[in-house]
Design an enzyme around this catalytic site. Structure first.
Site, short mmCIF file in Angstrom:
data_model
loop_
_atom_site.label_atom_id
_atom_site.label_comp_id
_atom_site.label_asym_id
_atom_site.label_seq_id
_atom_site.Cartn_x
_atom_site.Cartn_y
_atom_site.Cartn_z
CB THR A 3 -4.19 -0.04 -5.06
OG1 THR A 3 -5.18 0.86 -5.55
CG2 THR A 3 -3.50 -0.67 -6.26
CE1 TYR A 46 0.03 2.73 -7.22
CE2 TYR A 46 -2.35 2.87 -7.51
CZ TYR A 46 -1.25 2.72 -6.68
OH TYR A 46 -1.42 2.56 -5.33
NE ARG A 64 -12.71 7.11 -6.89
CZ ARG A 64 -13.49 7.12 -7.98
NH1 ARG A 64 -14.76 6.76 -7.90
NH2 ARG A 64 -13.00 7.47 -9.14
CG ASN A 85 13.18 6.80 -2.89
OD1 ASN A 85 12.28 7.43 -2.36
ND2 ASN A 85 13.08 6.29 -4.10
N1 UDP Z 1 -11.25 14.91 -7.29
C1 UDP Z 1 -11.72 16.17 -7.62
N2 UDP Z 1 -10.88 17.25 -7.48
C2 UDP Z 1 -9.60 17.12 -7.01
C3 UDP Z 1 -9.12 15.83 -6.66
C4 UDP Z 1 -9.98 14.75 -6.81
O1 UDP Z 1 -12.87 16.32 -8.04
O2 UDP Z 1 -8.87 18.13 -6.91
C5 UDP Z 1 -12.14 13.74 -7.44
C6 UDP Z 1 -11.58 12.68 -8.38
O3 UDP Z 1 -11.94 12.96 -9.71
C7 UDP Z 1 -12.23 11.40 -7.83
C8 UDP Z 1 -12.36 11.68 -6.32
O4 UDP Z 1 -12.25 13.11 -6.19
O5 UDP Z 1 -13.53 11.26 -8.36
C9 UDP Z 1 -11.26 11.03 -5.51
O6 UDP Z 1 -10.02 11.34 -6.10
P1 UDP Z 1 -8.63 11.13 -5.37
O7 UDP Z 1 -7.56 11.64 -6.28
O8 UDP Z 1 -8.68 11.67 -3.99
O9 UDP Z 1 -8.51 9.54 -5.21
P2 UDP Z 1 -8.59 8.36 -6.31
O10 UDP Z 1 -10.04 7.94 -6.32
O11 UDP Z 1 -8.10 8.88 -7.61
O12 UDP Z 1 -7.72 7.31 -5.70
#
Ligand code: UDP
Length: 328
Positions: A121, A145, A225, A31
């Site tokens: 996920t 989500y 992660r 979309n």
């Molecule tokens: N993170 C951060 N600064 C940012 C974006 C993400 O410190 O601008 C951290 C976030 O808090 C998490 C990790 O990076 O601990 C991975 O975040 P992301 O949003 O990439 O993926 P998620 O784990 O939420 O799927």
């Protein structure tokens, strides 16, 4: 033909590229709410791609696809996918993700299409009880989500039993990187992810990078992660299709590397790859972030024969190359 919903988006477009490289013909259904038409145009240069602009919530849009094309299997990426937004607006998440998927599954049944690979996920697991997380870990999502994706997994189980509509659910950990030839890449108008945010901050006009929390109970205080490369991830979808083609039963797999990296480690790797001294501001924790999420990927390796090959540095390098394309 393979129907790829959400094929104009980040992971979907890399999967379409992988399908085209193997000679598949693809219908992209999107979309364009977060995907881009330019991405579809780029994909069309590499093989047979039909594009249908449509919404899963509109059954007539889906009819256009199934009436015109002989679909052998579906790979279903189309979804809304921001954790924070899902907490503020759960209606959007349950309607788009759950109702949208029910419409898709309904059309598949009407048209006797019985194979689907679904983007699930790690967020379906919620706060981990143990690390690395295997597929037997309880699924207790902590945001709408993750819950919307878990509901879809449950619906797929019932459809498998009742209608023999077989599914493979791929539970992604943190997806990173871009196509190694920069043909497609991560392109979100609102970017929330770690690696693109660090990289974007190195460009003129980029926002200063904020590190969300350095007081977690982890090796260096920042969240850990499991960063899986998007091209490796795309290959897992091809293997999942093959698995279903070979008669494999409904199943689910973690897609991660088994290695955890902290935000600080990722940040330092970005400094190394870009050769820049990147300014950083330590900010408060982001709501809903578990301290650590790392995958046990044994099942995907053993059952699908999947092997993640690319390193975190590879992902950052391809992401940086792509970011240069985006920044023009
Ligand atoms: N993170 C951060 N600064 C940012 C974006 C993400 O410190 O601008 C951290 C976030 O808090 C998490 C990790 O990076 O601990 C991975 O975040 P992301 O949003 O990439 O993926 P998620 O784990 O939420 O799927």
């Amino acid at each position: 033909m393979i129907l790829v919903t959400g094929g104009a988006g980040y992971i979907g477009s890399h999967c379409v590229m992988a399908l085209l490289e193997k000679g598949y013909e693809v219908v992209v259904f999107d979309n364009l709410s977060t995907g881009h038409i330019e991405t579809v145009e780029r994909l069309k240069q590499y093989g047979k791609v039909e594009f249908v602009q449509g919404d899963l919530l509109n059954k007539q849009d889906l009819d256009k696809v199934f009436e015109k094309h002989q679909i052998d299997a579906v790979i279903h990426f189309a979804a809304v996918a921001l954790v924070g937004e899902s907490v503020e607006n759960p209606q959007k998440y349950y309607v788009n993700n759950v109702c949208g998927t029910i419409n898709l599954l309904g059309k598949m049944l009407e048209n006797n299409v019985k194979k689907i690979v679904f983007s699930s996920t790690a967020a379906t697991y919620g706060e981990p009880n143990y690390i690395p997380i295997d597929e037997n870990h309880p699924q207790n999502p902590i945001n709408p989500y993750g819950m919307s994706k878990l509901m879809i997994e449950k619906i797929m189980d019932d459809y498998s039993k009742a209608y023999d509509l077989r599914s493979v659910r791929l539970r992604y950990f943190n997806v990173a990187g871009a196509d190694s030839e920069s043909r497609v890449g991560e392109w979100h108008d609102i970017e929330t992810h770690l690696i693109p945010n660090v990289l974007k901050s190195t460009f003129v006009g980029g926002k200063q990078f904020k590190m969300f929390g350095d007081d977690y109970n982890t090796k260096d205080g920042t969240c850990v992660r499991d960063y899986v490369n998007v091209e490796d991830l795309a290959q897992a979808h091809l293997l999942a299709l093959k698995y279903l083609d070979n008669g494999g039963e409904t199943n689910y797999f973690n897609l991660g590397t088994k290695d955890g990296n902290s935000v600080k480690e990722v940040f330092e790797a970005c400094e190394k790859v870009t050769g820049k001294d990147i300014p950083v501001e330590v900010a408060p924790r982001r709501a809903g972030d578990p301290a650590s999420l790392v995958a046990d990927n044994t099942k995907a390796r053993q059952t699908l024969g999947w092997e993640p090959k690319r390193t975190l540095d590879d992902s950052i390098k391809s992401a940086y190359k792509w970011e240069n394309v985006l920044q023009g």
